[in-house]
Design a protein around this motif. Structure first.
Motif, mmCIF file in Angstrom:
data_model
loop_
_atom_site.group_PDB
_atom_site.id
_atom_site.type_symbol
_atom_site.label_atom_id
_atom_site.label_comp_id
_atom_site.label_asym_id
_atom_site.label_seq_id
_atom_site.Cartn_x
_atom_site.Cartn_y
_atom_site.Cartn_z
ATOM 1 N N GLY A 22 0.815 -1.205 0.000
ATOM 2 C CA GLY A 22 0.000 0.000 0.000
ATOM 3 C C GLY A 22 0.848 1.254 0.000
ATOM 4 N N SER A 23 0.205 2.400 -0.202
ATOM 5 C CA SER A 23 0.895 3.681 -0.150
ATOM 6 C C SER A 23 1.403 3.898 1.270
ATOM 7 C CB SER A 23 -0.060 4.804 -0.542
ATOM 8 O OG SER A 23 -0.577 4.594 -1.841
ATOM 9 N N ASN A 24 2.684 4.264 1.401
ATOM 10 C CA ASN A 24 3.236 4.419 2.745
ATOM 11 C C ASN A 24 4.324 5.474 2.794
ATOM 12 O OD1 ASN A 24 6.108 3.007 2.719
ATOM 13 N ND2 ASN A 24 4.738 1.751 1.466
ATOM 14 N N VAL A 25 4.583 5.954 4.015
ATOM 15 C CA VAL A 25 5.726 6.822 4.304
ATOM 16 C C VAL A 25 6.568 6.077 5.324
ATOM 17 C CG1 VAL A 25 6.496 9.043 5.192
ATOM 18 C CG2 VAL A 25 4.384 8.910 3.853
ATOM 19 N N ASN A 141 -12.407 12.160 1.118
ATOM 20 C CA ASN A 141 -11.663 13.152 0.339
ATOM 21 C C ASN A 141 -10.251 13.337 0.893
ATOM 22 O OD1 ASN A 141 -13.695 13.707 -1.527
ATOM 23 N ND2 ASN A 141 -14.608 15.319 -0.259
ATOM 24 N N TYR A 142 -10.134 13.380 2.224
ATOM 25 C CA TYR A 142 -8.801 13.471 2.836
ATOM 26 C C TYR A 142 -7.948 12.267 2.439
ATOM 27 C CZ TYR A 142 -9.506 17.430 6.041
ATOM 28 O OH TYR A 142 -9.691 18.671 6.583
ATOM 29 N N LYS A 147 -3.331 9.904 -0.313
ATOM 30 C CA LYS A 147 -2.782 8.879 -1.211
ATOM 31 C C LYS A 147 -2.062 9.522 -2.393
ATOM 32 C CE LYS A 147 -3.969 4.497 -3.452
ATOM 33 N NZ LYS A 147 -2.996 4.688 -4.540
ATOM 34 N N GLN A 148 -2.668 10.567 -2.953
ATOM 35 C CA GLN A 148 -2.054 11.247 -4.083
ATOM 36 C C GLN A 148 -0.698 11.834 -3.701
ATOM 37 O OE1 GLN A 148 -4.073 14.819 -5.362
ATOM 38 N NE2 GLN A 148 -3.280 14.658 -7.442
ATOM 39 N N LYS A 149 -0.605 12.463 -2.525
ATOM 40 C CA LYS A 149 0.646 13.086 -2.102
ATOM 41 C C LYS A 149 1.688 12.043 -1.697
ATOM 42 C CE LYS A 149 -1.005 17.098 -2.894
ATOM 43 N NZ LYS A 149 -0.599 17.773 -4.166
ATOM 44 N N ILE A 150 1.242 10.959 -1.063
ATOM 45 C CA ILE A 150 2.181 9.901 -0.675
ATOM 46 C C ILE A 150 2.782 9.239 -1.909
ATOM 47 C CG2 ILE A 150 2.356 7.606 0.386
ATOM 48 C CD1 ILE A 150 0.312 8.546 2.460
ATOM 49 N N ASP A 151 1.975 9.052 -2.940
ATOM 50 C CA ASP A 151 2.438 8.375 -4.156
ATOM 51 C C ASP A 151 3.310 9.264 -5.027
ATOM 52 O OD1 ASP A 151 1.106 6.127 -3.344
ATOM 53 O OD2 ASP A 151 -0.643 6.436 -4.635
ATOM 54 N N ASP A 152 3.362 10.572 -4.732
ATOM 55 C CA ASP A 152 4.189 11.495 -5.506
ATOM 56 C C ASP A 152 5.622 11.458 -4.968
ATOM 57 O OD1 ASP A 152 5.251 13.469 -7.055
ATOM 58 O OD2 ASP A 152 3.988 15.098 -6.292
ATOM 59 N N GLN A 153 6.341 10.411 -5.325
ATOM 60 C CA GLN A 153 7.682 10.180 -4.785
ATOM 61 C C GLN A 153 8.671 11.276 -5.154
ATOM 62 O OE1 GLN A 153 8.625 7.655 -2.791
ATOM 63 N NE2 GLN A 153 6.655 6.596 -2.769
ATOM 64 N N ARG A 158 7.650 15.992 0.206
ATOM 65 C CA ARG A 158 6.595 14.973 0.322
ATOM 66 C C ARG A 158 6.236 14.674 1.766
ATOM 67 N NH1 ARG A 158 7.686 9.371 0.734
ATOM 68 N NH2 ARG A 158 5.909 8.002 0.257
ATOM 69 N N ARG A 159 7.215 14.376 2.608
ATOM 70 C CA ARG A 159 6.936 13.998 3.993
ATOM 71 C C ARG A 159 6.290 15.154 4.756
ATOM 72 N NH1 ARG A 159 8.775 9.910 7.374
ATOM 73 N NH2 ARG A 159 8.631 10.385 9.591
ATOM 74 N N GLU A 160 6.808 16.363 4.597
ATOM 75 C CA GLU A 160 6.258 17.520 5.289
ATOM 76 C C GLU A 160 4.833 17.810 4.823
ATOM 77 O OE1 GLU A 160 9.210 17.309 3.904
ATOM 78 O OE2 GLU A 160 10.494 17.370 5.689
ATOM 79 N N LEU A 161 4.594 17.653 3.517
ATOM 80 C CA LEU A 161 3.263 17.897 2.975
ATOM 81 C C LEU A 161 2.261 16.880 3.513
ATOM 82 C CD1 LEU A 161 1.611 19.600 0.970
ATOM 83 C CD2 LEU A 161 2.252 17.985 -0.820
#
Length: 294
Positions: A22-25, A141-142, A147-153, A158-161
């Motif tokens: 899954g999408s992850n940080v 919606n959140y 997910k969109q921001k996490i997937d934007d490698q 990215r992490r701060e956003l």
């Protein structure tokens, strides 16, 4: 997948990543966009992270700390770190979303907002909250934005956003909890009241006071009774709660200030820098200087 031998111990983001792509940080945040396909064991396991879920279709039966719960559409689920969850039974049409957040990452987000941490104490005894269709739509919606921001490698921040977006989501989620808490007719038990008062004292005094006996004296109870009560309600000892607040504050100071390690040790009332370093390495897994470099 739910009975995977990966889960022979506690449930954490680290173990979930081994059985779900899954999408992850890192080991701090993980998203699941199909609630009915969660890679969780059926047998009871202790959570080593915070678990949020939202059911949009079907139903789920599961237990938290041996108490059974039923989840239906427009129900929000919150299982806290340290609680034991299991006995899952998903209906065939079950669907929804879920999020795992490490206690460290969550703590960094709500650290300076006293009311938020107090609201989430309410969820330890109310792990299922029925919300409105509008609130369900808001949380979905959140989730999509996260997910969109996490997937934007390739995003430099990215992490701060993701942290900022998750903080905003938690504020709105806390508003939902506040609404539900306001109309709840369940009275707080004495043990829960003591635990809440204890955390309020810790949040105000952990920088200078770390003795359990001191907190027990402020609450006019014995240290033994305080320890037994806190462990009963939260599955953690008073010392674990105090140390968690201290370690989190040190991480924040190392990351967000230019203070020297010696200055931080003094600010946190450690007798010397050597003792400070040993404490930090024991609770974080590396020295203060290594943490700051990373």
């Amino acid at each position: 997948m739910r009975d995977s031998q990966i889960f022979i111990g506690d449930i954490s983001i680290e173990t979930a990543r081994q059985v779900y792509c899954g999408s992850n940080v890192d080991d701090d945040l993980m998203l699941f966009d199909k609630l009915g396909q969660l890679p969780i064991p059926n047998k009871p396991r202790r959570m080593r992270c915070k678990f949020f879920a939202l059911c949009t279709h079907g139903s789920i039966h599961y237990s938290v700390d041996t108490e059974m719960h039923t989840v239906k559409a427009n129900d929000m689920i919150i299982v806290n770190e340290g609680q034991v969850a299991g006995d899952y039974l998903f209906s065939g049409d079950c669907n929804g979303i879920a999020i795992m957040v490490s206690e460290k990452f969550f703590g960094e987000i709500v650290k300076d907002v006293h009311e938020l941490s107090q609201l989430f104490l309410f969820t330890r005894t109310h792990p299922v909250c029925h919300i409105t269709p509008q609130e369900t739509s808001m949380l979905l919606n959140y989730f999509r934005m996260l997910k969109q921001k996490i997937d934007d490698q390739g995003h430099h921040f990215r992490r701060e956003l993701v942290r900022s977006l998750l903080m905003t989501m938690i504020y709105d989620m806390s508003n939902v909890i506040f609404r539900i808490q306001s109309v709840s007719d369940r009275r707080q038990t004495r043990a829960e009241a003591i635990f809440t008062q204890f955390l309020q004292l810790v949040e105000a005094n952990f920088r200078t006071e770390r003795r359990v006996s001191w907190y027990a004296k402020q609450l006019c109870i014995s240290p033994k009774y305080l320890s037994e009560t806190v462990k009963q309600v939260s599955r953690r000892t008073p010392n674990e709660w105090i140390d968690n607040y201290v370690a989190l504050e040190i991480r924040v100071l190392l990351r967000n200030t230019t203070k020297s390690i010696k200055e931080i040790a003094n600010d946190m009332s450690f007798p010397n820098q050597s003792f400070f370093g040993r404490f930090f390495k024991e609770h974080v897994g590396m020295s203060p200087s290594e943490y700051r470099r990373k």
